[in-house]
Structure formats: C-alpha cells, structure tokens
Scaffold this active site. Structure first.
Site, short mmCIF file in Angstrom:
data_model
loop_
_atom_site.label_atom_id
_atom_site.label_comp_id
_atom_site.label_asym_id
_atom_site.label_seq_id
_atom_site.Cartn_x
_atom_site.Cartn_y
_atom_site.Cartn_z
CG HIS A 1 -9.94 -18.54 23.55
ND1 HIS A 1 -9.00 -19.02 24.34
CD2 HIS A 1 -8.95 -17.88 22.60
CE1 HIS A 1 -7.83 -18.65 24.02
NE2 HIS A 1 -7.86 -18.02 22.86
CB CYS B 1 -7.22 -20.79 21.35
SG CYS B 1 -5.54 -20.46 21.20
CG ASP C 1 -13.69 -14.86 27.12
OD1 ASP C 1 -13.09 -13.60 27.03
OD2 ASP C 1 -13.25 -15.75 26.47
CD GLN D 1 -10.95 -11.49 20.30
OE1 GLN D 1 -10.87 -10.35 19.79
NE2 GLN D 1 -9.95 -12.21 20.21
CE LYS E 1 -7.27 -12.05 23.18
NZ LYS E 1 -6.57 -12.43 22.05
C1 LIG Z 1 -12.47 -14.61 23.39
C2 LIG Z 1 -11.07 -14.85 24.08
N1 LIG Z 1 -11.27 -15.37 25.28
C3 LIG Z 1 -9.88 -15.50 25.74
C4 LIG Z 1 -8.69 -15.37 25.30
C5 LIG Z 1 -7.52 -15.55 25.88
O1 LIG Z 1 -6.86 -14.31 25.98
P1 LIG Z 1 -5.44 -14.34 26.94
O2 LIG Z 1 -4.67 -14.99 25.83
O3 LIG Z 1 -5.17 -12.91 26.83
O4 LIG Z 1 -5.67 -14.95 28.09
C6 LIG Z 1 -8.83 -15.10 23.75
C7 LIG Z 1 -7.50 -14.94 23.31
O5 LIG Z 1 -7.42 -14.67 21.70
C8 LIG Z 1 -10.08 -14.72 23.16
O6 LIG Z 1 -10.17 -14.46 22.09
#
Ligand SMILES: Cc1ncc(COP(=O)(O)O)c(C=O)c1O
Length: 402
Positions: free
Chosen positions: A113, A356, A190, A193, A216
C-alpha cells in the site's frame, strides 16, 4: 456462530439494502463499539494523564485499560503500544524517527500500500538511503529467494505488508522477519489487512515494529496502534508538544519513555474506548470462527467468480492463499464503470481504481487502469455472493460479445 444475530449488531447490515463488499477499505462498525465511544464521551470525559482528580484518574484508567487490551490483542506489553491515528501515521513515525546513516539500505516490496512506500521514499531522499523493492512471486508466495537476495547485504530495515489489500494474499512475513533478524536487519510489518483476519503475536513473529488501524477491524476511524518492541531502537517522535515530556528547559526537552513520548497532544479518548471494544468484539466472535467463515466465503466467491470467461481475477487461485479480497476486470470495461454498475444493479459496494497501490498494479500486475475490488468480512453471506454473481451476469449480458 449465529451469523444473523451478529449481523444484527451492525445497523448497516441489519437494515439491509446494501451488500457491503468494501471491507478492505474500512469495515463496518457494530453498535457496541459506537456505544462504547458514546459512553466514553458522556461519562468519562476528562483529559487523560492531565489532572489528579478522581474523575480524571478514572478516565485515565479506562484509557490505559484500552491500551492493555490492544497490547493483549497483539501479544505485546502495554508499554510497547503507541496510539496513533492509523497505519499510515505509524509507518511515518518509524520512517522519520529512526537514526539513519547516509547509505543505509531499506527494503520493501512491490506489493505494498502507498502507506508503506511513500514514507520510505521521503526518508530515503532526506537521509541519502537506498530503497530497494522485492518483487514477490504471486504464484509462489512461499518463495523466499527474492527476500533472501535482498537481505544478503544486511539492509538496515525491511518493511513489508502482511496481507495485500489488492490481492488478499498473505506474504511470508514470519519467515522474512526470521531471516532479517539473523542478519541484524530491523523489521517493520504493515498488518492493517491482517489484524481483522487472524491472530497476530508480535513476540512470536519477533518483529521490531508493527502497525494496525482500528477502522479495518470493526473499530473507529482515527485510531490505530504502533507496536514498538522494547528491545528495538526507539525512534524520535514525529510530533512534539504537550504530554510527551519529562522536562522542558529553555533550550530543549526530555522525551518521556514509550509510549508517552509518542502521544503528544490530547488523545482521541473516545476512539480508544471504541478500539478496545472492537478488540473485545473480535474476541467474542473468536478468530477460529472468523477464519472458518472467511475461508468458506472466499472459497464460494473464488469458485463462482472463476466460472465467467470474460472476467479476469488477479492473483493466486484457491482459498488457502487468499483472505476474502478479489481484484478483477470485466472484459474491457473501465473499472469505475464496473463498480458503478454493481452499485446500480445490486446496491453492492465495491472499490475501483488502484486501491493506493499503483506500483503493484503497474509493475507486478501489469495493468494501467487499476482493478475492481470486492473484499469480504466474516459477516458477509453466501446469499450476498450469489447476488453479486447475478449482477455479474447482468453486466456480462450488457457487454455482450463486444
Ligand atoms: C495494507 C494496508 N496498509 C496500510 C493501509 C493504510 O491504512 P490507514 O488508511 O488506516 O492508514 C491500508 C488501508 O487500506 C492497507 O490496506
């Protein structure tokens, strides 16, 4: 598990009308999480950690219980859990805060992401670091060779996603963290998900830093957690100001220990109450049930969606490789058009675009126009999947042989 009574706890599901297949963007929130936030604001309103009245202390106690719950959820100690706005902020804290040396190497992957790419690009530019990308083999996710190669020259840090938000595949994080540790490389995960889908234990993983977002995992927006191992280098805080120091002189200040040193300014107290309640909710449903149901739904969706010739699904086939997230194309139709047809014909909420993850689409999947994404949570149903397939057939009829 009585799914109907669980669905009843989510007003958006209980009232019917829409099929919510956009859980990877944000999950829905059960009533009790919203109630916990309201209770916090109505009965526990005070500024945490600031004041010695019994009322303020009680509120601070509730806030710190929230931290204990999140710590427990991740297998961490409460002092290792920093409340942040979201995963994005958490990764920025680590990227901006570590004491880099010019020439340090940072490794990430092309499955990320943007939240786990852009902070490293900025930090690399600012500090003269070398940023390298591993290209994961999507047909053989267990292939560790690309990671092995990237880790050979002992980079300073590797930061990678646990579960792809586009393909729903689980990357070999445990193995990579182990390999990185053997070479003295720091690790960041990260887990945005991953957190709603399966249990995470940061100590078993041996990771140094890990990030999650409450929204999430059935919790509120605007709150997440950054795990900073007590044994890892502690970064400099991203924000400075009230509540994060032990002393302030005219020419400087002393930063309080983790987590206080990272929580400058008044905290989102009600959001933490909601986050803690969301963690309780997951505990009540149980990861065993969540995983079982998600696997079942993934299998149904995978099997049914692959029966259409003119529909292309990206990523590996099979339920053991995917966590309820499907990116696809229908014939040559534009992705936003496809998503709006699902909305129009079936009240189905999907996402279209690059989610993203532009480098993943362009460099790995080889598509410029993005994808349409359907992402499920355990509270979705086979009936909803069947409705999705009915709409798919309608869209395919519309496309005809063109
Ligand atoms: C794998 C992953 N990392 C990071 C993020 C970013 O999350 P946030 O928008 O809550 O900062 C997302 C959000 O879709 C995501 O799916």
């Amino acid at each position: 598990m009585d799914i109907e009574s669980i669905r009843h706890q989510f007003p958006i599901l209980a009232e019917g009308g829409i099929i919510y297949f956009d859980n990877a963007a944000t999950s829905l929130m059960p009533r009790q999480v919203a109630e916990a936030m309201m209770e916090s604001d109505l009965y526990y309103r005070a500024n945490v950690g600031r004041g010695l009245s019994r009322h303020t202390k009680r509120t601070t106690g509730v806030f710190e219980e929230g931290r204990e719950k999140v710590a427990d959820f991740l297998g961490a100690e409460p002092r290792e859990i920093v409340f942040v706005r979201n995963t994005t902020e958490a990764i920025n804290i680590i990227a901006c805060g570590l004491p880099w040396k010019k020439g340090d190497r940072v490794v990430t992957t092309l499955a990320e992401h943007h939240s786990n790419l852009l902070p490293w690009q900025v930090t690399a530019k600012r500090n003269g670091l070398k940023l390298e990308y591993v290209i994961p083999d999507l047909n053989d996710l267990g292939d560790l060779e690309p990671y092995n190669k990237a880790l050979e020259s002992k980079p300073r840090l590797v930061s990678m996603v646990y579960v792809s938000n586009v393909l729903g595949v689980r990357l070999p994080v445990a193995e990579v963290v182990r390999m990185a540790k053997e070479r003295g490389t720091l690790t960041m995960v990260d887990a945005a998900q991953a957190a709603p889908h399966f249990p995470i234990n940061v100590k078993e993983l041996g990771v140094d830093y890990l990030a999650i977002s409450a929204h999430k995992m059935y919790g509120p927006t605007g709150i997440g957690a950054l795990y900073i191992s007590k044994d890892a280098p502690q970064p400099q805080p991203l924000l400075v100001g009230g509540g994060m120091v032990t002393d302030v002189m005219l020419d400087g200040f002393r930063v309080a220990e983790t987590p206080t040193g990272f929580e400058a300014g008044t905290q989102p107290i009600a959001a933490v109450a909601g986050f803690a309640r969301a963690v309780d909710f997951i505990g009540e449903v149980g990861f065993d049930n969540i995983e079982k149901r998600c696997k079942h739904l993934t299998g149904e969706f995978d099997h049914k969606i692959r029966s259409y010739d003119r529909l292309r699904v990206f990523g590996a086939e099979g339920t053991d490789k995917r966590l309820g997230i499907f990116a696809f194309h229908i014939a040559d139709l534009g992705v936003h058009r496809v998503a709006s047809l699902y909305d129009q014909f079936g009240n189905i909420v999907l996402r279209s675009g690059h989610h993203c993850a532009i480098p993943l689409h362009q460099e790995v999947l080889g598509v410029e126009r993005g994808t349409v994404r359907a992402s499920m949570a355990f509270y979705n149903t086979v009936e909803e999947i069947d409705k999705f397939m009915e709409v798919t057939e309608r869209i395919l009829e519309l496309v005809g042989d063109a």
